[in-house]
Design an enzyme around this catalytic site. Sequence first.
Site, PDB file in Angstrom:
ATOM      1  N   SER A 195      13.722  -1.803  -8.365  1.00 31.24           N
ATOM      2  CA  SER A 195      13.661  -0.999  -7.145  1.00 31.24           C
ATOM      3  C   SER A 195      12.576  -1.619  -6.282  1.00 31.24           C
ATOM      4  CB  SER A 195      13.274   0.448  -7.456  1.00 31.24           C
ATOM      5  OG  SER A 195      14.214   1.042  -8.305  1.00 31.24           O
ATOM      6  N   CYS A 196      12.766  -1.563  -4.976  1.00 28.77           N
ATOM      7  CA  CYS A 196      11.749  -2.045  -4.041  1.00 28.77           C
ATOM      8  C   CYS A 196      11.651  -1.036  -2.917  1.00 28.77           C
ATOM      9  CB  CYS A 196      12.119  -3.426  -3.500  1.00 28.77           C
ATOM     10  SG  CYS A 196      10.888  -4.106  -2.356  1.00 28.77           S
ATOM     11  N   VAL A 197      10.458  -0.516  -2.714  1.00 24.88           N
ATOM     12  CA  VAL A 197      10.259   0.499  -1.684  1.00 24.88           C
ATOM     13  C   VAL A 197       9.044   0.175  -0.823  1.00 24.88           C
ATOM     14  CG1 VAL A 197      11.356   2.347  -3.006  1.00 24.88           C
ATOM     15  CG2 VAL A 197       8.919   1.964  -3.242  1.00 24.88           C
TER      16      VAL A 197
END
Length: 124
Positions: free
Chosen positions: A103-105
């Site tokens: 995941s990349c936020v």
Amino acid sequence: MKNVIHTVSAPAAIGPYSQAIQMGDFLFTSGQLGILPETGELAQGVEAQTEWALKNLGAILAEAGMSYANVLKTTVFVADLADFAKVNAVYQKFFENAYPARSCVQVAALPKGGLVEIECIAAK
């Protein structure tokens, strides 16, 4: 049995938490900033911070008897999602073929004014 993992080859935690916790075959790391272990300062630029965040994760993995090949999942926190391609260019160099789930936020802010922070879950 819960085992605290600590290595002097990665920056010490900057708060009341462990670098990583190992439980059975699983390792859960805390987020790693792009801090240079020898100085305690952030590397300059998002690419350098990504590289050092991953090197710091690698040192923690090694302390637990693992490597990047054991990583199942990463979470990447960035201060600016416009840096996504730059982070990816560095990130892909640390993993071969079977990339971990990820995941990349974008976040409002990171500790010490960091540009990127990365955590992972790994298993033997």
